[in-house]
Design a protein around this motif. Sequence first.
Motif, short mmCIF file in Angstrom:
data_model
loop_
_atom_site.label_atom_id
_atom_site.label_comp_id
_atom_site.label_asym_id
_atom_site.label_seq_id
_atom_site.Cartn_x
_atom_site.Cartn_y
_atom_site.Cartn_z
N LEU A 71 0.84 -1.22 0.00
CA LEU A 71 0.00 0.00 0.00
C LEU A 71 0.86 1.26 0.00
N HIS A 72 1.99 1.19 0.73
CA HIS A 72 2.90 2.33 0.79
C HIS A 72 3.44 2.67 -0.61
N MET A 73 3.79 1.60 -1.35
CA MET A 73 4.32 1.82 -2.71
C MET A 73 3.24 2.38 -3.64
N ILE A 74 1.97 1.90 -3.44
CA ILE A 74 0.87 2.44 -4.26
C ILE A 74 0.69 3.94 -3.96
N ALA A 75 0.80 4.29 -2.67
CA ALA A 75 0.63 5.71 -2.29
C ALA A 75 1.71 6.56 -2.97
N LEU A 76 2.96 6.06 -2.97
CA LEU A 76 4.06 6.82 -3.59
C LEU A 76 3.85 6.94 -5.10
N ASN A 77 3.35 5.86 -5.70
CA ASN A 77 3.10 5.90 -7.14
C ASN A 77 1.95 6.85 -7.46
N ARG A 78 0.98 6.97 -6.54
CA ARG A 78 -0.11 7.95 -6.73
C ARG A 78 0.44 9.37 -6.65
N LEU A 113 0.25 3.28 -14.19
CA LEU A 113 -0.92 4.03 -13.71
C LEU A 113 -1.38 3.40 -12.40
N PRO A 114 -1.51 4.19 -11.33
CA PRO A 114 -1.87 3.58 -10.04
C PRO A 114 -3.31 3.04 -10.03
N PRO A 115 -3.57 1.94 -9.30
CA PRO A 115 -4.93 1.40 -9.25
C PRO A 115 -5.81 2.26 -8.34
N SER A 175 -8.99 7.70 -8.70
CA SER A 175 -7.99 8.75 -8.73
C SER A 175 -8.61 10.05 -8.24
N TYR A 176 -8.03 10.58 -7.16
CA TYR A 176 -8.51 11.84 -6.57
C TYR A 176 -8.50 12.95 -7.61
N ILE A 177 -7.42 13.00 -8.37
CA ILE A 177 -7.25 14.11 -9.31
C ILE A 177 -8.26 14.01 -10.47
N ASN A 178 -8.53 12.77 -10.94
CA ASN A 178 -9.52 12.62 -12.02
C ASN A 178 -10.92 12.92 -11.53
N GLU A 179 -11.22 12.51 -10.28
CA GLU A 179 -12.54 12.75 -9.71
C GLU A 179 -12.76 14.25 -9.52
N PHE A 180 -11.73 14.95 -9.05
CA PHE A 180 -11.86 16.40 -8.85
C PHE A 180 -12.09 17.08 -10.21
N GLU A 181 -11.34 16.68 -11.23
CA GLU A 181 -11.51 17.27 -12.56
C GLU A 181 -12.92 17.02 -13.10
N ARG A 182 -13.46 15.83 -12.80
CA ARG A 182 -14.80 15.49 -13.27
C ARG A 182 -15.84 16.43 -12.65
N LEU A 183 -15.60 16.79 -11.38
CA LEU A 183 -16.57 17.64 -10.68
C LEU A 183 -16.38 19.13 -10.97
N ASP A 210 -14.54 3.40 -11.82
CA ASP A 210 -13.27 3.44 -11.08
C ASP A 210 -13.44 2.87 -9.67
N LEU A 211 -14.64 3.09 -9.09
CA LEU A 211 -14.94 2.55 -7.77
C LEU A 211 -14.99 1.02 -7.81
N GLN A 212 -15.62 0.48 -8.86
CA GLN A 212 -15.70 -0.98 -8.98
C GLN A 212 -14.29 -1.58 -9.13
N ARG A 213 -13.45 -0.91 -9.92
CA ARG A 213 -12.08 -1.40 -10.11
C ARG A 213 -11.34 -1.42 -8.78
N THR A 214 -11.52 -0.36 -7.96
CA THR A 214 -10.85 -0.30 -6.66
C THR A 214 -11.31 -1.43 -5.76
N ARG A 215 -12.62 -1.66 -5.75
CA ARG A 215 -13.15 -2.73 -4.89
C ARG A 215 -12.57 -4.08 -5.29
N ILE A 216 -12.54 -4.35 -6.60
CA ILE A 216 -12.03 -5.64 -7.06
C ILE A 216 -10.55 -5.77 -6.69
N PHE A 217 -9.80 -4.68 -6.89
CA PHE A 217 -8.37 -4.70 -6.59
C PHE A 217 -8.13 -5.02 -5.12
#
Length: 299
Positions: A27-34, A91-93, A96-104, A254-261
């Motif tokens: 999880l730490h590595m995923i956070a850094l990649n994000r 691309l991090p699993p 994505s905070y940044i994509n969600e913010f852009e969408r809104l 994206d939420l479904q992908r996160t849950r599956i991951f």
Amino acid sequence: MVHAPSKLLNSLSPRDFLPLIVQDRSLHMIALNRYRFSEQHSCLELTHLIETLNGQPAELVQDLSHHVAEEARHAALFTDLLQELGEEINLPPGVSYINEFERLLDQGPEDFPRHSGDRVIAALVAMNITEKRVCQIFSAHVAALKAAPATAENQKILATLLQIFPEEASHVGWSNRWLAKLVKQDPAKRETVKTFQQKYALMEQAAYDAGMDILAGAEFRRLGNLIKITKTLPLWQRPVYFLKRLPQTLIAPDLQRTRIFIAQRALMKNPQRFIQQLVPMFLSGVPQLPQAIAGETLL
Ligand SMILES: [Fe+2]
Ligand SMILES: [Fe+2]
């Protein structure tokens, strides 16, 4: 010009979850990649803004060009760190905070039909809010690492964060200064700045929460947040804004992908714990469904 983000549903503070993330290496590595992904992606956004401004005001374009250089350097520092730790820079699993913010966020000319000149203010307010979030996350990450075992790997990560953090704090400062300057030049803009701050603080908080909330019913809590955001808009803008974002809020791929991951990862690691702890935790989101949208109307 300081605006405190309002708390939406199910908010988790970085001080709550970063100590858990630094204890779990993957999880730490995923956070850094994000972080790497967000730093890199912000270069794209800043470059778009520079092109939109088309040279005016020159001083702002100059400041933005220095800003983009710093974000590119941060992306390079996180890329070097991940490479050195033998990690992927894909691309991090997850959501994505940044994509969600852009969408809104306001997108396209139909969202600014009357005040296209307010785009600079909108961009500066959005930048100011996201840079504050970055500072909040990085300072929580630094605190978590200082409390964690001082392994060689943790020390390397800490050194990189400490190198980047002061520049992120300066990004909050310069966007604040520019907003103050624009209001000084034209006091009528004070209201515009305030309106964007209120609206974008809600959107940013919703985007941040979307990255945290993977429990059952998250789609309905996202819908509740979308209604709250829509209600900050003038009446005539509400239907278009809401309907444009409704399908993705409810289907939330994206939420479904996160849950599956997360489910696959937890199941592989410890199948017994998955059944005993994670399945009930996932389902614990269900009773909150009615609260998420109860009593909310668009108009
Ligand atoms: Fe950065
Ligand atoms: Fe930054």
